[in-house]
Write an enzyme that holds these catalytic residues in place. Structure first.
Site, PDB file in Angstrom:
ATOM      1  N   ASP A 130       2.648   4.708  -6.885  1.00  0.00           N
ATOM      2  CA  ASP A 130       3.312   4.882  -5.591  1.00  0.00           C
ATOM      3  C   ASP A 130       4.342   3.794  -5.293  1.00  0.00           C
ATOM      4  O   ASP A 130       4.470   3.349  -4.158  1.00  0.00           O
ATOM      5  CB  ASP A 130       2.259   4.933  -4.465  1.00  0.00           C
ATOM      6  CG  ASP A 130       1.444   3.660  -4.392  1.00  0.00           C
ATOM      7  OD1 ASP A 130       1.485   2.858  -5.343  1.00  0.00           O
ATOM      8  OD2 ASP A 130       0.752   3.461  -3.375  1.00  0.00           O
ATOM      9  N   ARG A 172      -4.698   6.603  -2.757  1.00  0.00           N
ATOM     10  CA  ARG A 172      -4.482   6.025  -1.422  1.00  0.00           C
ATOM     11  C   ARG A 172      -3.709   7.019  -0.563  1.00  0.00           C
ATOM     12  O   ARG A 172      -4.260   8.033  -0.199  1.00  0.00           O
ATOM     13  CB  ARG A 172      -3.804   4.666  -1.530  1.00  0.00           C
ATOM     14  CG  ARG A 172      -4.082   3.796  -0.334  1.00  0.00           C
ATOM     15  CD  ARG A 172      -3.607   2.429  -0.549  1.00  0.00           C
ATOM     16  NE  ARG A 172      -2.341   2.424  -1.245  1.00  0.00           N
ATOM     17  CZ  ARG A 172      -1.422   1.517  -1.100  1.00  0.00           C
ATOM     18  NH1 ARG A 172      -1.623   0.544  -0.273  1.00  0.00           N
ATOM     19  NH2 ARG A 172      -0.307   1.557  -1.774  1.00  0.00           N
TER      20      ARG A 172
HETATM   21  O1  F6P Z   1      -4.670   1.394  -5.123  1.00  0.00           O
HETATM   22  C1  F6P Z   1      -5.633   1.753  -6.050  1.00  0.00           C
HETATM   23  C2  F6P Z   1      -6.808   2.429  -5.398  1.00  0.00           C
HETATM   24  O2  F6P Z   1      -7.724   2.779  -6.416  1.00  0.00           O
HETATM   25  C3  F6P Z   1      -6.472   3.636  -4.518  1.00  0.00           C
HETATM   26  O3  F6P Z   1      -6.233   4.807  -5.259  1.00  0.00           O
HETATM   27  C4  F6P Z   1      -7.689   3.707  -3.647  1.00  0.00           C
HETATM   28  O4  F6P Z   1      -7.408   4.339  -2.419  1.00  0.00           O
HETATM   29  C5  F6P Z   1      -8.051   2.255  -3.432  1.00  0.00           C
HETATM   30  O5  F6P Z   1      -7.462   1.533  -4.509  1.00  0.00           O
HETATM   31  C6  F6P Z   1      -9.535   1.985  -3.407  1.00  0.00           C
HETATM   32  O6  F6P Z   1      -9.720   0.642  -3.170  1.00  0.00           O
HETATM   33  P1  F6P Z   1     -11.135  -0.106  -3.278  1.00  0.00           P
HETATM   34  O7  F6P Z   1     -11.459  -0.242  -4.735  1.00  0.00           O
HETATM   35  O8  F6P Z   1     -10.900  -1.419  -2.633  1.00  0.00           O
HETATM   36  O9  F6P Z   1     -12.139   0.747  -2.586  1.00  0.00           O
END
Ligand code: F6P
Length: 322
Positions: A130, A172
């Site tokens: 992104d 995300r």
């Molecule tokens: O940005 C990478 C990502 O894996 C996103 O796709 C997801 O929304 C987020 O990080 C999840 O974050 P965490 O591992 O902090 O829950």
């Protein structure tokens, strides 16, 4: 430039280690020292740093995760936190930075690079793809291959039981993982935040679609306006009680694993280019790959969330899932 501080920050992504290796080895090649900073901005503030040599990056190109570890730092959002970080960099004689990460990492890097006189260059490391200024981010290719591997398996059981599956993937606020994997896994339909398609379009598709298909897969990007996979599943069940509906949320499996060849090569190319860019006076820019050529984009532009979804992709799903 005499000493580059190198760190990974935000969510990890497969290929980050290949990028670390590329930065360390190319810096050494050009006679520059490298200091590894653990856990991103957190480690910078605490002074958790160590000298890296060519051996410290041996045997890591094929490993997922990041040997430098990663974190999301609240303290770095404050002016005081950033001052502490800068003081630590000075103390350790670091005169340039390479930041590997995504949106949050570059937001921090942009502010830091403007507040203090230190050149910062970024490498796009996120499974979400992104960022503006690169066709692909490091980790995206591996993640989408992990997803299709999982969905192929789900398809086997869906087919055997004549079931409909809603598969939720990460991203995300971006639907780019769902979009590409939806095509590759032969999904019936895709629900992503960027398109106007909503749950009603899914209903319509299920109504008009072939009834004799034994399995159906709906690819859903997380954080969409129609709710998560359980909510979408509930609504489908309500409308189509005859469908045997199941939900599968793939989760953090998408962030792990051995990086693909594409991700290793991308990481190696932008890693070398980052060191060369610092030598050539670049600052506050991300190094990406556009049309297979190295490209520089200001942090400010890289984090703009205006990545266009190719409308052909959605049309392809519609045509091919008849
Ligand atoms: O940005 C990478 C990502 O894996 C996103 O796709 C997801 O929304 C987020 O990080 C999840 O974050 P965490 O591992 O902090 O829950």
């Amino acid at each position: 430039i005499k000493n580059i501080g190198l760190f990974t920050s935000g969510g990890d992504a497969p290929g980050m280690n290949a990028a670390i290796r590329a930065v360390v080895r190319s810096a050494i090649y050009y006679g520059i020292e490298v200091t590894g900073i653990r856990r991103g901005y957190e480690g910078m503030i605490k002074g958790d740093m160590f000298p890296m040599d060519r051996k410290s990056v041996s045997n890591i190109i094929q490993r997922g995760g990041t040997i430098l570890k990663t974190a999301r730092s609240e303290q770095f959002r404050t002016k005081e936190g950033r001052q502490l970080a800068y003081d630590q960099l000075k103390k350790n004689n670091i005169d340039a930075l390479v930041a590997i990460g995504g949106d949050g990492t570059f937001t921090g890097a942009r502010i830091f690079g403007e507040e203090f006189d230190i050149p910062v260059v970024g490498l796009p490391g996120t499974i979400d793809n992104d960022l503006c200024g690169t066709d692909f981010t490091i980790g995206y290719d591996t993640a989408i291959n992990t997803v299709i591997d999982a969905v192929d398996k789900i398809r086997d059981t869906a087919e055997s039981h004549d079931r409909l599956f809603i598969v939720e993937v990460m991203g995300r606020d971006s639907g780019l993982i769902a979009l590409r994997t939806g095509i590759a896994a032969g999904a019936e339909t895709i629900l992503i935040p960027e398109s106007k398609t909503d749950i009603n379009a899914v209903f319509e598709r299920l109504e008009k679609g072939r009834k004799d298909k034994s399995s159906k897969i709906i690819m859903l990007a997380e954080n969409g306006k129609d709710g998560d996979a359980f909510e979408v599943g509930r609504q489908i069940k309500e409308k189509f009680p005859n469908y045997d509906t199941r939900v599968s949320i793939l989760g953090h499996i998408q962030r792990g694993g051995r990086p693909s060849c594409m991700d290793r090569v991308l990481a190696s190319r932008v890693g070398v280019a980052a060191v060369e860019a610092l030598r050539n006076g670049h600052r506050n820019e991300m190094v990406g790959l556009i049309h297979n050529e190295i490209a520089f984009t200001s942090f400010e532009h890289a984090i703009k969330h205006n990545i266009d979804i190719n409308p052909d992709f959605l049309k392809i799903v519609e045509i091919l899932s008849i």
